[in-house]
Design an enzyme around this catalytic site. Structure first.
Site, PDB file in Angstrom:
ATOM      1  N   CYS A 340     -31.137   1.253  -4.355  1.00 43.16           N
ATOM      2  CA  CYS A 340     -30.595   0.613  -3.142  1.00 43.16           C
ATOM      3  C   CYS A 340     -30.390   1.682  -2.060  1.00 43.16           C
ATOM      4  O   CYS A 340     -30.738   1.479  -0.895  1.00 43.16           O
ATOM      5  CB  CYS A 340     -29.279  -0.078  -3.487  1.00 43.16           C
ATOM      6  SG  CYS A 340     -28.362  -0.698  -2.077  1.00 43.16           S
ATOM      7  N   TRP A 343     -33.733   2.827  -0.778  1.00 45.09           N
ATOM      8  CA  TRP A 343     -34.329   1.783   0.077  1.00 45.09           C
ATOM      9  C   TRP A 343     -33.828   1.935   1.515  1.00 45.09           C
ATOM     10  O   TRP A 343     -34.564   1.687   2.465  1.00 45.09           O
ATOM     11  CB  TRP A 343     -33.959   0.400  -0.469  1.00 45.09           C
ATOM     12  CG  TRP A 343     -34.538  -0.741   0.312  1.00 45.09           C
ATOM     13  CD1 TRP A 343     -35.755  -1.327   0.152  1.00 45.09           C
ATOM     14  CD2 TRP A 343     -33.902  -1.453   1.405  1.00 45.09           C
ATOM     15  NE1 TRP A 343     -35.926  -2.352   1.054  1.00 45.09           N
ATOM     16  CE2 TRP A 343     -34.804  -2.445   1.836  1.00 45.09           C
ATOM     17  CE3 TRP A 343     -32.669  -1.342   2.040  1.00 45.09           C
ATOM     18  CZ2 TRP A 343     -34.505  -3.322   2.870  1.00 45.09           C
ATOM     19  CZ3 TRP A 343     -32.383  -2.216   3.085  1.00 45.09           C
ATOM     20  CH2 TRP A 343     -33.292  -3.185   3.485  1.00 45.09           C
ATOM     21  N   HIS A 344     -32.566   2.362   1.661  1.00 46.31           N
ATOM     22  CA  HIS A 344     -31.997   2.476   3.007  1.00 46.31           C
ATOM     23  C   HIS A 344     -32.582   3.640   3.801  1.00 46.31           C
ATOM     24  O   HIS A 344     -32.488   3.646   5.034  1.00 46.31           O
ATOM     25  CB  HIS A 344     -30.474   2.615   2.929  1.00 46.31           C
ATOM     26  CG  HIS A 344     -29.789   1.295   2.720  1.00 46.31           C
ATOM     27  ND1 HIS A 344     -29.732   0.682   1.496  1.00 46.31           N
ATOM     28  CD2 HIS A 344     -29.179   0.452   3.583  1.00 46.31           C
ATOM     29  CE1 HIS A 344     -29.091  -0.460   1.620  1.00 46.31           C
ATOM     30  NE2 HIS A 344     -28.750  -0.633   2.868  1.00 46.31           N
ATOM     31  N   GLY A 345     -33.121   4.627   3.117  1.00 46.42           N
ATOM     32  CA  GLY A 345     -33.712   5.724   3.858  1.00 46.42           C
ATOM     33  C   GLY A 345     -34.100   6.858   2.935  1.00 46.42           C
ATOM     34  O   GLY A 345     -33.571   6.995   1.832  1.00 46.42           O
TER      35      GLY A 345
END
Lengths: 499, 77
Positions: A340, A343-345
């Protein structure tokens, strides 16, 4: 001569510009969308025309922000459509599994190449202690969102909970749909596809809700998020050691509010715009700072992503490792939230942020039963008193996690925390309130609205629904006017407070 | 129709005295049946009926009715 110049100007305004994406809070979007909406209502009765109009506008919307990379979007749509078809088309389970694996490899490879190549190169460089120049890779906007959207389709067909669509056109509309292509919500194919066939019916309540959501989103984004970030939060985060602890703490509270208003504001606008086109997208935020635990936070924050992670990542790991019991849950939590974060960066701050959440939830798993016993013993179980403290503690853990999220250097986190603990100077708050009343007021209003009963929002929404059309338009014009005032306001001078 | 045996296993695992479990009942509607507890219920069902589910079979379950069907299939009912 004059008209040539004007035409050239218009053309360059409408052309792809990586520095000027077509986001909802720009006047260009508002102008184009109004024109599109009129046309959409004219051709609305004809299904084919309606769908093609939506596809063309969506592709243009994406082109304006990503240029030639709209091809990636088309590749994603076509490939996932056929993977869905192939998975459904065979009775042989190993073959279904093979197609699912291929779909995953392709989607992860596309996302990985654009988003993570340079991060991986940087890690290799760090390990081997040599400098590797980053590659010039353009990150197509929204790729994380539409890749996950497409995967819901493939997964649901694999689990046999969704029948594939026969229409590549309809599936493409699901992937291209402009309201949620850039920042979600990550809507499910199972919810979206059936809506394409229906002739759009937009009730009076839908219009009221749409105007409410678009206005709320615009105010959250422009008035609160953009304004406090530019005029306050960014400056403190850039040089935390120049400011007292009280300013650092206010900046952290400000940043938590900023990220919420920015993201949920954009989601509100996306849901509202989709509603005006006759599509209902899933909710994405539900008063996240009212959460009484980190697990509760994730049921309220970026809901479309947390549900995605729960269904397609957490549950498969959890069920596969179920014989490990509680440790199976821990593994599933940490792996899910590690990914997670990623996924954000592509950065360690995002990974650390995700793992922090995974670890916090894992710890609370072990303390669940003793905690309940203690609450019952103290007779505070299910009381407002307990809930109040749970909300305060959860909020501060979330704030600490966002401090990590925002800081590209760990030193920044440590600097801010050390200022808060060792150099607080509470008296500076008075000067802050006197010199920057608007910033403080916006932060207070933002939190106040968040913690007021949800009924208030519903009441405003009903009030807008009840307004006659000219009043609705006037209301919306006033909202835009307020947003423009904040957008065009001069940057507030910042004062180094004396103490 | 949910069998009394399956109902008993689920309610015991959730520490519930009674709950009206229907075919259409979904996990979040039942007090305590959250995503973390889900795995304990699946393990309890497997143990009680002496069956072993494949991960794929568990992941596609939508409601209690689907779980009942899976149990029936595995126990040869």
């Amino acid at each position: 001569m004059f008209s040539t110049v004007s035409l050239e100007k218009i053309f360059s305004l409408l052309k792809y510009d990586p520095n000027d994406p077509l986001i909802f809070s720009t006047s260009l979007f508002l102008f184009l969308f109004l024109g599109f909406l009129i046309l959409y209502n004219i051709v609305g009765k004809n299904k084919t025309a309606r769908i093609f109009l939506l596809i063309i506008f969506s592709l243009y919307f994406y082109y304006k922000s990503a240029g030639i990379f709209f091809i990636v979007l088309i590749v994603s749509a076509i490939s996932n459509f056929y993977f869905g078809k192939w998975i459904a088309g065979t009775d042989k389970f190993p073959l279904k599994r093979l197609f699912l694996a291929l779909a995953l490899i392709l989607n992860v490879a596309l996302l990985g190449y654009f988003k993570y190549t340079n991060f991986i190169l940087q890690i290799i460089g760090d390990i081997s202690s040599r400098h590797i120049d980053p590659l010039a890779i353009f990150l197509p906007i929204g790729i994380s969102f539409y890749t996950f959207k497409a995967l819901t389709y493939v997964f649901d067909i694999y689990y046999d909970t969704l029948k594939p669509t026969d229409s590549l056109r309809d599936f493409s509309l699901y992937i291209f749909f402009f309201p949620n292509i850039v920042l979600g919500p990550i809507d499910r194919a199972a919810d979206f596809l059936p809506q394409i066939d229906r002739e759009p019916f937009i009730s009076k309540e839908d219009i009221g809700r749409a105007i409410f959501l678009i206005s709320l989103g615009l105010l959250k984004k422009v008035v609160i998020a953009d304004y406090i970030s530019l005029n306050f939060v960014d400056r403190i985060f850039d040089f935390p050691l120049r400011y007292t602890g009280v300013e650092n703490l206010l900046a952290l509270y400000g940043y938590v509010l900023q990220i919420y208003c920015d993201f949920s504001g954009y989601s509100d606008m996306a849901i509202g715009i989709a509603l005006l086109l006759g599509f209902k997208l899933m909710d994405n935020f539900n008063y996240p700072f009212k959460a009484t635990s980190i697990a509760d936070f994730w049921r309220r924050w970026h809901i479309s992503l947390s549900k995605w992670l729960l269904d397609y990542l957490f549950k498969p790991i959890q069920i596969t490792s179920r014989n490990l019991r509680i440790f199976g849950n821990v593994i599933a939590l940490v792996v899910t939230f590690f990914l997670c974060g990623l996924w954000h960066g592509a950065g360690w701050n995002f990974i650390l942020w995700g793992v922090f959440h995974g670890v916090l939830m894992s710890i609370s798993l072990f303390f669940k039963k003793p905690k309940e016993k203690l609450y019952k013993l103290l007779r505070i179980h299910d009381t407002r008193f307990l809930r109040f403290f749970q909300i305060i503690i959860t909020f501060h853990l979330v704030a600490l996690s966002f401090l990590i999220f925002r800081s590209y250097e760990m030193q920044n986190v440590l600097d801010m925390l050390s200022q808060i603990y060792e150099f607080f100077h509470a008296e500076v708050f008075i000067q802050f309130a006197e010199k920057l009343p608007l910033i403080l007021g916006l932060i207070l209003i933002g939190y106040l609205f968040h913690f007021l009963p949800a009924k208030l929002g519903l009441w405003i929404q009903n009030l807008i629904t009840w307004m006659p059309l000219p009043v609705k338009i006037l209301f919306f014009v006033i909202v835009i006017w307020v947003a423009v005032q904040f957008k065009s306001a001069d940057i507030q001078p910042f004062i180094y407070f004396q103490f | 129709m949910i069998s009394p045996e399956l109902k008993k296993v689920i309610l015991t695992e959730l520490n519930l005295d009674d709950f009206n479990l229907q075919d259409e009942t979904m996990a979040p509607e039942v007090p305590g049946w959250d995503s973390l507890n889900h795995v304990n219920i699946i393990l309890a069902v497997e143990k009680s009926f002496n069956v072993k589910f494949k991960s794929y079979e568990v992941l596609r379950l939508k409601n209690v009715g689907d779980l009942q069907k899976l149990v029936d299939l595995k126990t040869g009912k």
